[in-house]
Design a protein around this motif. Structure first.
Motif, PDB file in Angstrom:
ATOM      1  N   SER A 191       0.836  -1.195   0.000  1.00 50.55           N
ATOM      2  CA  SER A 191       0.000   0.000   0.000  1.00 50.55           C
ATOM      3  C   SER A 191       0.874   1.249   0.000  1.00 50.55           C
ATOM      4  CB  SER A 191      -0.912   0.014   1.239  1.00 50.55           C
ATOM      5  OG  SER A 191      -1.786  -1.101   1.249  1.00 50.55           O
ATOM      6  N   ASP A 192       0.315   2.327  -0.541  1.00 49.53           N
ATOM      7  CA  ASP A 192       0.997   3.625  -0.536  1.00 49.53           C
ATOM      8  C   ASP A 192      -0.029   4.663  -0.108  1.00 49.53           C
ATOM      9  OD1 ASP A 192       2.657   5.767  -0.880  1.00 49.53           O
ATOM     10  OD2 ASP A 192       2.573   5.756  -3.065  1.00 49.53           O
ATOM     11  N   VAL A 193      -0.111   4.892   1.208  1.00 46.89           N
ATOM     12  CA  VAL A 193      -1.158   5.736   1.774  1.00 46.89           C
ATOM     13  C   VAL A 193      -0.537   6.788   2.689  1.00 46.89           C
ATOM     14  CG1 VAL A 193      -3.238   5.814   3.206  1.00 46.89           C
ATOM     15  CG2 VAL A 193      -2.854   3.871   1.673  1.00 46.89           C
ATOM     16  N   THR A 194      -0.961   8.018   2.532  1.00 48.40           N
ATOM     17  CA  THR A 194      -0.547   9.105   3.410  1.00 48.40           C
ATOM     18  C   THR A 194      -1.605   9.302   4.496  1.00 48.40           C
ATOM     19  OG1 THR A 194       0.635  10.231   1.624  1.00 48.40           O
ATOM     20  CG2 THR A 194       0.031  11.549   3.552  1.00 48.40           C
ATOM     21  N   VAL A 195      -1.155   9.396   5.738  1.00 50.36           N
ATOM     22  CA  VAL A 195      -2.057   9.599   6.875  1.00 50.36           C
ATOM     23  C   VAL A 195      -1.821  10.989   7.443  1.00 50.36           C
ATOM     24  CG1 VAL A 195      -2.768   8.779   9.155  1.00 50.36           C
ATOM     25  CG2 VAL A 195      -2.026   7.133   7.417  1.00 50.36           C
ATOM     26  N   GLU A 196      -2.892  11.761   7.553  1.00 54.07           N
ATOM     27  CA  GLU A 196      -2.824  13.073   8.192  1.00 54.07           C
ATOM     28  C   GLU A 196      -3.818  13.109   9.345  1.00 54.07           C
ATOM     29  OE1 GLU A 196      -3.666  15.923   5.186  1.00 54.07           O
ATOM     30  OE2 GLU A 196      -1.747  15.680   4.159  1.00 54.07           O
ATOM     31  N   ARG A 197      -3.411  13.753  10.437  1.00 56.19           N
ATOM     32  CA  ARG A 197      -4.279  13.869  11.619  1.00 56.19           C
ATOM     33  C   ARG A 197      -4.497  15.356  11.914  1.00 56.19           C
ATOM     34  NH1 ARG A 197      -1.042  11.851  15.294  1.00 56.19           N
ATOM     35  NH2 ARG A 197      -0.420  13.938  15.934  1.00 56.19           N
ATOM     36  N   GLU A 198      -5.742  15.729  12.151  1.00 58.56           N
ATOM     37  CA  GLU A 198      -6.072  17.124  12.401  1.00 58.56           C
ATOM     38  C   GLU A 198      -5.803  17.482  13.860  1.00 58.56           C
ATOM     39  OE1 GLU A 198      -9.960  18.185  11.168  1.00 58.56           O
ATOM     40  OE2 GLU A 198      -9.709  17.439   9.120  1.00 58.56           O
ATOM     41  N   GLY A 199      -4.686  18.180  14.090  1.00 58.86           N
ATOM     42  CA  GLY A 199      -4.357  18.704  15.414  1.00 58.86           C
ATOM     43  C   GLY A 199      -4.470  17.689  16.529  1.00 58.86           C
ATOM     44  N   ASN A 200      -5.005  18.129  17.654  1.00 56.27           N
ATOM     45  CA  ASN A 200      -5.157  17.272  18.825  1.00 56.27           C
ATOM     46  C   ASN A 200      -6.510  16.558  18.800  1.00 56.27           C
ATOM     47  OD1 ASN A 200      -2.671  18.215  19.623  1.00 56.27           O
ATOM     48  ND2 ASN A 200      -3.499  19.694  21.074  1.00 56.27           N
ATOM     49  N   THR A 201      -6.747  15.801  17.734  1.00 52.04           N
ATOM     50  CA  THR A 201      -8.002  15.068  17.570  1.00 52.04           C
ATOM     51  C   THR A 201      -7.705  13.683  17.023  1.00 52.04           C
ATOM     52  OG1 THR A 201      -8.437  15.646  15.251  1.00 52.04           O
ATOM     53  CG2 THR A 201      -9.101  17.255  16.925  1.00 52.04           C
ATOM     54  N   HIS A 202      -8.755  12.871  16.939  1.00 46.45           N
ATOM     55  CA  HIS A 202      -8.672  11.579  16.271  1.00 46.45           C
ATOM     56  C   HIS A 202      -9.434  11.636  14.955  1.00 46.45           C
ATOM     57  CE1 HIS A 202      -7.742   9.415  20.309  1.00 46.45           C
ATOM     58  NE2 HIS A 202      -6.662   9.888  19.733  1.00 46.45           N
ATOM     59  N   ARG A 203      -9.306  12.769  14.298  1.00 47.19           N
ATOM     60  CA  ARG A 203      -9.897  12.947  12.966  1.00 47.19           C
ATOM     61  C   ARG A 203      -8.778  12.766  11.942  1.00 47.19           C
ATOM     62  NH1 ARG A 203     -14.461  15.422  10.662  1.00 47.19           N
ATOM     63  NH2 ARG A 203     -14.082  16.481   8.651  1.00 47.19           N
ATOM     64  N   PHE A 204      -8.870  11.684  11.153  1.00 45.49           N
ATOM     65  CA  PHE A 204      -7.803  11.314  10.229  1.00 45.49           C
ATOM     66  C   PHE A 204      -8.253  11.489   8.786  1.00 45.49           C
ATOM     67  CE2 PHE A 204      -6.843   9.014  14.102  1.00 45.49           C
ATOM     68  CZ  PHE A 204      -5.462   9.084  14.197  1.00 45.49           C
ATOM     69  N   ARG A 205      -7.288  11.870   7.961  1.00 43.91           N
ATOM     70  CA  ARG A 205      -7.488  11.939   6.513  1.00 43.91           C
ATOM     71  C   ARG A 205      -6.522  10.940   5.869  1.00 43.91           C
ATOM     72  NH1 ARG A 205      -9.718  15.861   3.338  1.00 43.91           N
ATOM     73  NH2 ARG A 205      -9.803  17.242   5.159  1.00 43.91           N
ATOM     74  N   LEU A 206      -7.057   9.970   5.134  1.00 41.00           N
ATOM     75  CA  LEU A 206      -6.252   8.942   4.482  1.00 41.00           C
ATOM     76  C   LEU A 206      -6.343   9.111   2.975  1.00 41.00           C
ATOM     77  CD1 LEU A 206      -7.398   5.810   6.556  1.00 41.00           C
ATOM     78  CD2 LEU A 206      -5.668   7.519   7.142  1.00 41.00           C
TER      79      LEU A 206
END
Length: 438
Positions: A191-206
């Motif tokens: 897999s080739d996936v970038t993981v981003e997390r919004e600040g001090n949350t558990h909101r993820f963008r994959l």
């Protein structure tokens, strides 16, 4: 030219012709355990070791801490509070938390107190390794190094191989987790996936492409201690403990006296090493390094752990790594040579704990990070080794075994790859030639 040198040169030349990786740097050190004979190809040059750096850390930890070393997490119930005292257990997860919750209930905690104190003071240094890239810190492999660790301080996102790539489930299942997936399937092996997390949350963008062979990716939580508390509350609920409508989290230790105490000891180091070398878990390797600092120097920072490792290697009169900045190898600052890693393998053969170390390595086609490798070796022959991967980097250091006994030791390091899978192809070609050599 000697036959052994031919193995190294011919494998490298055939690989360059097949993959067009003419610009990659290749170094290798090889030795026969029975005769002591050795061969080298640019073995003294320095390479980024990636997770081969874990070998320095894990062997020193086994030597200095001992195979039975454990980490302890302590839970104390006070008048109106529950305090969780972190002890750095890298393997603590949902199942362990459920065991503790059941013990607390059996001892009389039938309702969770409204206040949870988190004692995260076992480690006070930075929660990441020196040289870790900022865009690694939301990835599961860049999880925070803290006193309180739950499920490796990461959340696993998974898609069903037969379904849509963007249709995800996750573990642990927590109401605070939100996911924005922009994923598609790929026919590639990985897999080739970038993981981003919004600040001090558990909101993820994959975002990226998932392999159906490995249809999962992990994200690092924003705070290990808070994540620990959130998961522990859910395990208490599963254990039949009443949960108040409102509960709060505070840092530190309550002043009132203790009424109930439950302690949970980790698995011994001999088993924890599987997480480091078989699974190549960065967080666990960093916990080993900081534990070495605490036990050896009374200081929980990675610098103290690095000193202990170097002192241990010095006692064995080993060259060691040229640059050694973190315990896991995620840092881009580390530098080691194939020759130095081969010396480490040769030296530890004579140590009493060598069978434990050997058992901690991945086995070709069987388990760990080598589980999916399918190179066919002659009957009775296999490879136990530590893998290493970074962008453009593939390393492999370990032993070729016949009838379960080490016959050859080797360290093969490749830097400057255009395609990382080409590095695995060189490893397979080299080991196939070595396995067929008599």
């Amino acid at each position: 030219m000697k036959t052994w040198e031919k193995i190294l040169v011919e494998a490298s030349a055939a690989w360059e012709k097949e993959t067009k990786e003419e610009g990659a740097r290749v170094g290798c050190a090889l030795f026969c355990i029975r005769t002591g004979r050795q061969a080298e190809l640019d073995a003294g040059k320095l390479f980024l070791p990636a997770s081969n750096n874990k070998l320095w850390t894990s062997i020193a930890a086994l030597e200095c801490l001992g195979k039975n070393y454990c980490w302890t997490t302590r839970f104390t119930v006070h008048d109106r509070a529950l305090c969780i005292h972190g002890g750095g257990d890298p393997g603590f997860g949902w199942e362990e938390a459920l065991i503790v919750a059941r013990h607390l209930k059996k001892k009389g905690m039938t309702q969770l107190p409204p206040v949870l104190f988190l004692d995260n003071s076992w480690l006070t240094g930075r929660p990441w390794g020196t040289g870790w890239a900022w865009d690694d810190l939301a990835q599961g492999y860049g999880a925070r190094v803290e006193s309180l660790i739950m499920e490796g301080n990461r959340i696993i996102f998974r898609a069903a191989p037969e379904g849509e790539a963007s249709r995800l489930s996750w573990y642990p299942e927590l109401p605070s987790v939100q996911v924005i997936p922009h994923l598609s399937w790929t026919k590639a092996r990985y897999s080739d996936v970038t993981v981003e997390r919004e600040g001090n949350t558990h909101r993820f963008r994959l975002q990226g492409r998932l392999s159906r062979r490995e249809p999962e990716v992990s994200g690092a939580v924003w705070c290990g201690a808070r994540f620990f508390a959130e998961v522990f509350v859910e395990t208490c609920r599963h254990a039949g403990i009443l949960i108040p409508d409102r509960w709060e989290v505070r840092e530190g230790v309550p002043e009132s006296g203790t009424r109930i105490t439950v302690e949970y000891a980790s698995r011994p180091l001999s088993k924890v090493l599987h997480r480091v070398n078989r699974d190549s878990d960065n967080l666990t390797a960093e916990i080993l390094l900081r534990t070495l600092g605490l036990e050896g120097k009374g200081v929980d920072h990675e610098t103290a752990g690095l000193e202990v490792v170097r002192e241990t290697l010095g006692k064995w009169k080993l060259t060691g790594p040229a640059v050694y900045t973190d315990g896991s190898g995620l840092s881009g600052y580390n530098l080691s040579s194939p020759r130095a890693l081969a010396e480490l393998l040769r030296t530890f053969l004579r140590r009493e704990d060598f069978p434990i170390f050997l058992d901690s390595l991945s086995l070709y086609g069987v388990h760990g990070t080598l589980a999916d490798r399918v190179e066919e070796f002659p009957a009775g022959t296999t490879v136990a080794a530590k893998t290493g991967s970074l962008a453009g980097v593939k390393t492999l250091t370990g032993y070729l075994l016949r009838s379960g006994l080490p016959r050859y030791g080797f360290s093969l390091m490749v830097n400057g790859l255009l395609e990382e899978e080409n590095g695995e192809r060189l490893q397979d070609m080299f080991l196939a030639r070595l396995a067929s050599f008599r």
